[in-house]
Design a protein around this motif. Structure first.
Motif, PDB file in Angstrom:
ATOM      1  N   VAL A   1      12.639 -15.615  51.682  1.00 16.56           N
ATOM      2  CA  VAL A   1      13.931 -15.898  51.048  1.00 16.56           C
ATOM      3  C   VAL A   1      13.749 -16.036  49.538  1.00 16.56           C
ATOM      4  O   VAL A   1      14.563 -15.542  48.753  1.00 16.56           O
ATOM      5  CB  VAL A   1      14.560 -17.182  51.637  1.00 16.56           C
ATOM      6  N   SER A   2      12.653 -16.687  49.115  1.00 13.73           N
ATOM      7  CA  SER A   2      12.376 -16.838  47.690  1.00 13.73           C
ATOM      8  C   SER A   2      12.198 -15.479  47.016  1.00 13.73           C
ATOM      9  O   SER A   2      12.734 -15.229  45.919  1.00 13.73           O
ATOM     10  CB  SER A   2      11.111 -17.686  47.490  1.00 13.73           C
ATOM     11  N   ILE A   3      11.447 -14.600  47.649  1.00  9.27           N
ATOM     12  CA  ILE A   3      11.213 -13.267  47.084  1.00  9.27           C
ATOM     13  C   ILE A   3      12.520 -12.492  46.962  1.00  9.27           C
ATOM     14  O   ILE A   3      12.839 -11.929  45.903  1.00  9.27           O
ATOM     15  CB  ILE A   3      10.210 -12.478  47.957  1.00  9.27           C
ATOM     16  N   MET A   4      13.311 -12.471  48.042  1.00  6.27           N
ATOM     17  CA  MET A   4      14.560 -11.715  48.031  1.00  6.27           C
ATOM     18  C   MET A   4      15.566 -12.294  47.033  1.00  6.27           C
ATOM     19  O   MET A   4      16.250 -11.559  46.320  1.00  6.27           O
ATOM     20  CB  MET A   4      15.177 -11.700  49.437  1.00  6.27           C
ATOM     21  N   ALA A   5      15.648 -13.631  46.997  1.00  8.18           N
ATOM     22  CA  ALA A   5      16.594 -14.269  46.072  1.00  8.18           C
ATOM     23  C   ALA A   5      16.190 -14.010  44.622  1.00  8.18           C
ATOM     24  O   ALA A   5      17.047 -13.720  43.774  1.00  8.18           O
ATOM     25  CB  ALA A   5      16.657 -15.774  46.346  1.00  8.18           C
ATOM     26  N   SER A   6      14.900 -14.097  44.330  1.00 13.42           N
ATOM     27  CA  SER A   6      14.433 -13.870  42.963  1.00 13.42           C
ATOM     28  C   SER A   6      14.629 -12.418  42.547  1.00 13.42           C
ATOM     29  O   SER A   6      15.018 -12.134  41.410  1.00 13.42           O
ATOM     30  CB  SER A   6      12.957 -14.255  42.843  1.00 13.42           C
ATOM     31  N   LEU A   7      14.361 -11.492  43.445  1.00 11.66           N
ATOM     32  CA  LEU A   7      14.587 -10.072  43.144  1.00 11.66           C
ATOM     33  C   LEU A   7      16.065  -9.784  42.912  1.00 11.66           C
ATOM     34  O   LEU A   7      16.425  -8.874  42.166  1.00 11.66           O
ATOM     35  CB  LEU A   7      14.058  -9.196  44.285  1.00 11.66           C
ATOM     36  N   ALA A   8      16.923 -10.591  43.588  1.00 12.54           N
ATOM     37  CA  ALA A   8      18.371 -10.434  43.403  1.00 12.54           C
ATOM     38  C   ALA A   8      18.865 -11.200  42.170  1.00 12.54           C
ATOM     39  O   ALA A   8      20.067 -11.300  41.941  1.00 12.54           O
ATOM     40  CB  ALA A   8      19.108 -10.915  44.649  1.00 12.54           C
ATOM     41  N   GLY A   9      17.922 -11.747  41.375  1.00 20.97           N
ATOM     42  CA  GLY A   9      18.304 -12.471  40.168  1.00 20.97           C
ATOM     43  C   GLY A   9      18.856 -13.854  40.419  1.00 20.97           C
ATOM     44  O   GLY A   9      19.665 -14.360  39.650  1.00 20.97           O
ATOM     45  N   ASP A  10      18.410 -14.497  41.518  1.00 21.07           N
ATOM     46  CA  ASP A  10      18.943 -15.796  41.906  1.00 21.07           C
ATOM     47  C   ASP A  10      17.811 -16.794  42.179  1.00 21.07           C
ATOM     48  O   ASP A  10      17.642 -17.256  43.310  1.00 21.07           O
ATOM     49  CB  ASP A  10      19.820 -15.632  43.148  1.00 21.07           C
ATOM     50  N   PRO A  11      17.012 -17.143  41.164  1.00 16.43           N
ATOM     51  CA  PRO A  11      15.908 -18.086  41.379  1.00 16.43           C
ATOM     52  C   PRO A  11      16.366 -19.489  41.739  1.00 16.43           C
ATOM     53  O   PRO A  11      15.606 -20.260  42.326  1.00 16.43           O
ATOM     54  CB  PRO A  11      15.170 -18.079  40.038  1.00 16.43           C
ATOM     55  N   ALA A  12      17.611 -19.854  41.402  1.00 17.84           N
ATOM     56  CA  ALA A  12      18.122 -21.181  41.753  1.00 17.84           C
ATOM     57  C   ALA A  12      18.200 -21.343  43.267  1.00 17.84           C
ATOM     58  O   ALA A  12      17.907 -22.413  43.808  1.00 17.84           O
ATOM     59  CB  ALA A  12      19.496 -21.399  41.131  1.00 17.84           C
ATOM     60  N   LEU A  13      18.589 -20.272  43.963  1.00 17.40           N
ATOM     61  CA  LEU A  13      18.632 -20.304  45.424  1.00 17.40           C
ATOM     62  C   LEU A  13      17.225 -20.479  45.984  1.00 17.40           C
ATOM     63  O   LEU A  13      17.011 -21.240  46.933  1.00 17.40           O
ATOM     64  CB  LEU A  13      19.259 -19.007  45.953  1.00 17.40           C
ATOM     65  N   ALA A  14      16.249 -19.792  45.368  1.00 11.40           N
ATOM     66  CA  ALA A  14      14.858 -19.895  45.815  1.00 11.40           C
ATOM     67  C   ALA A  14      14.314 -21.307  45.615  1.00 11.40           C
ATOM     68  O   ALA A  14      13.711 -21.890  46.525  1.00 11.40           O
ATOM     69  CB  ALA A  14      13.998 -18.884  45.061  1.00 11.40           C
ATOM     70  N   ALA A  15      14.526 -21.874  44.421  1.00  7.87           N
ATOM     71  CA  ALA A  15      14.030 -23.223  44.132  1.00  7.87           C
ATOM     72  C   ALA A  15      14.733 -24.262  45.000  1.00  7.87           C
ATOM     73  O   ALA A  15      14.100 -25.188  45.526  1.00  7.87           O
ATOM     74  CB  ALA A  15      14.218 -23.549  42.658  1.00  7.87           C
ATOM     75  N   GLY A  16      16.042 -24.107  45.157  1.00  9.92           N
ATOM     76  CA  GLY A  16      16.793 -25.019  46.014  1.00  9.92           C
ATOM     77  C   GLY A  16      16.312 -24.964  47.444  1.00  9.92           C
ATOM     78  O   GLY A  16      16.215 -25.991  48.132  1.00  9.92           O
ATOM     79  N   ASN A  17      15.963 -23.761  47.906  1.00 10.72           N
ATOM     80  CA  ASN A  17      15.452 -23.601  49.263  1.00 10.72           C
ATOM     81  C   ASN A  17      14.133 -24.348  49.437  1.00 10.72           C
ATOM     82  O   ASN A  17      13.923 -25.023  50.453  1.00 10.72           O
ATOM     83  CB  ASN A  17      15.256 -22.103  49.550  1.00 10.72           C
ATOM     84  N   ALA A  18      13.237 -24.246  48.458  1.00 11.15           N
ATOM     85  CA  ALA A  18      11.933 -24.907  48.548  1.00 11.15           C
ATOM     86  C   ALA A  18      12.080 -26.425  48.559  1.00 11.15           C
ATOM     87  O   ALA A  18      11.538 -27.113  49.430  1.00 11.15           O
ATOM     88  CB  ALA A  18      11.043 -24.462  47.388  1.00 11.15           C
TER      89      ALA A  18
END
Length: 319
Positions: A56-73
Motif C-alpha cells: 500500500v505504501s509503494i502504490m500510494a507513494s507512486l500515486a503521489g500520496d505519501p500521506a496515505l502511506a505514512a498514515g497507514n504505517a
C-alpha cells in the motif's frame, strides 16, 4: 460512492489472502533451504505480515500520496497494539515466556524513537527514507544474530517450528510466493484507489483515511493470526508477530514512502498521532517486559488497550 467502497473492500480481501499465501510461500521456501524456524519467524514472517502495508505504501507513494502511506504505517502500529492485542487478550490472557521476545521488545522501542525523530521536522524526504531503510538493515542483522544465538528450546522457537510449513514442495512454495506477490500488488492498487476516492467523497485528508480505514484493514491479517495463535496456546508468537510487524511498518513502510515521494506533513502527526503510537508501544512494553521471568497481558489490560484504540478513533472521526 458504492464503487469506491467495493473497491476498498475488495482490496482488503485480496491483501488478506495474498498476505497469507505470501507468508506460506516465503516461510516454506526458506525452510526448504534449511533456514531455522526461529530465524524465519523473526525476519521473513515479520516482513510478510507487513506485506499489505508495504505494498500500500509503494502504490500510494507512486500515486503521489505519501500521506496515505505514512498514515497507514502509524495507524497500523496503533491498530496492532490497541485493536489486535487488545482484542486477543480480551478473549484469552496472553502469557509471555520467551527470552527471545523479551530481547526483541527493546528493539521496538528504539525503532519507535527513530521514527519519531524522523518526523521531528514534519518532512519525510529521501535522506530520511534512506536512514529508515539503513536502520532496517541493521535491525535485520541484529534479528539474524538473535535468531542464531537463541535457545532452540525457547517457547517462541517451538511455536514457529510448529506453524511454519514443513514438507511443502519447493515448486509449490515458490508458486505461492509469486501468487502472493501478484495478489498483494493487485489488492494494494484497488485499496489505494478506493481509499483516495473515499477521502475526497467524505472531505477528509488522505492522512486520516490512512490512519483509520486503511490502517485497520491492513491490520486484519495480524488480528486473525494473533487470535488463532493465542487460542492454540502460542502466546509468544501472537505477540512476536505484532512486534515484528510494527518494526517493519516503522522502517520499511515509511522508508519506502520517503524514497519514492518526499513530502511534508501536518503538525497533528507529531502532536497527536505519533504520541498515541508511542504511548501504546510503552504500554505494551510495561505489560510484557519482565526482567525476572514470565509476564502476561491480562483481560483487563486488553480491555484498556481496546478502550484506548476506540477512543483515539472516535476522536479522529468526530474531531
Amino acid at each position: 460512492m458504492l464503487t469506491y467502497i467495493l473497491a476498498t473492500l475488495a482490496g482488503f480481501v485480496l491483501l488478506m489472502w495474498g498476505a497469507d499465501r505470501f507468508v506460506i510461500g516465503a516461510a516454506g521456501t526458506a525452510r526448504n533451504l534449511g533456514v531455522p524456524p526461529l530465524l524465519i519467524g523473526l525476519t521473513l514472517v515479520g516482513m510478510a505480515t507487513s506485506g499489505p502495508e508495504i505494498f500500500v505504501s509503494i502504490m500510494a507513494s507512486l500515486a503521489g500520496d505519501p500521506a496515505l502511506a505514512a498514515g497507514n504505517a502509524i495507524g497500523s502500529n496503533i491498530a496492532n497494539i490497541g485493536l489486535v492485542l487488545g482484542a486477543t487478550a480480551l478473549i484469552t490472557p496472553i502469557a509471555v515466556r520467551s527470552t527471545t521476545l523479551r530481547r526483541e521488545l527493546p528493539a521496538l522501542l528504539v525503532v519507535t524513537l527513530v521514527l519519531t525523530m524522523i518526523f521531528i521536522n514534519l518532512r519525510l524526504g529521501r535522506i530520511e527514507g534512506l536512514l529508515l531503510i539503513g536502520t532496517l538493515v541493521l535491525v535485520l542483522y541484529w534479528l539474524v544474530v538473535l535468531g542464531t544465538r537463541s535457545d532452540k528450546a525457547d517457547p517462541i522457537s517451538l511455536e514457529y517450528a510448529a506453524e511454519i510449513p514443513e514438507g511443502l514442495p519447493m515448486r509449490k512454495a515458490v508458486g505461492w510466493l509469486v501468487v502472493g506477490l501478484v495478489v498483494l500488488l493487485t489488492g494494494s492498487n484497488l485499496l489505494v484507489w478506493g481509499a483516495q476516492q473515499l477521502a475526497v467523497a467524505f472531505g477528509v485528508s488522505d492522512l486520516i483515511i490512512g490512519l483509520t480505514v486503511v490502517a485497520v484493514g491492513t491490520s486484519l491479517p495480524e488480528l486473525a493470526v494473533s487470535i488463532v495463535s493465542a487460542l492454540k496456546g502460542e502466546h509468544d508468537m501472537a505477540i512476536g508477530n505484532i512486534i515484528g510487524s510494527n518494526i517493519f511498518n516503522s522502517l520499511a513502510v515509511v522508508g519506502v514512502a520517503g524514497l519514492i515521494h518526499p513530502s511534508t506533513f501536518e503538525y497533528a502527526v507529531l502532536a497527536v498521532h505519533l504520541p498515541v503510537m508511542i504511548g501504546l508501544t510503552l504500554a505494551l512494553f510495561l505489560m510484557t517486559y519482565n526482567f525476572s521471568g514470565q509476564s502476561r497481558i491480562r483481560r483487563w489490560e486488553g480491555g484498556m488497550l481496546l478502550a484506548a484504540f476506540f477512543s483515539y478513533h472516535g476522536w479522529l472521526i468526530l474531531g
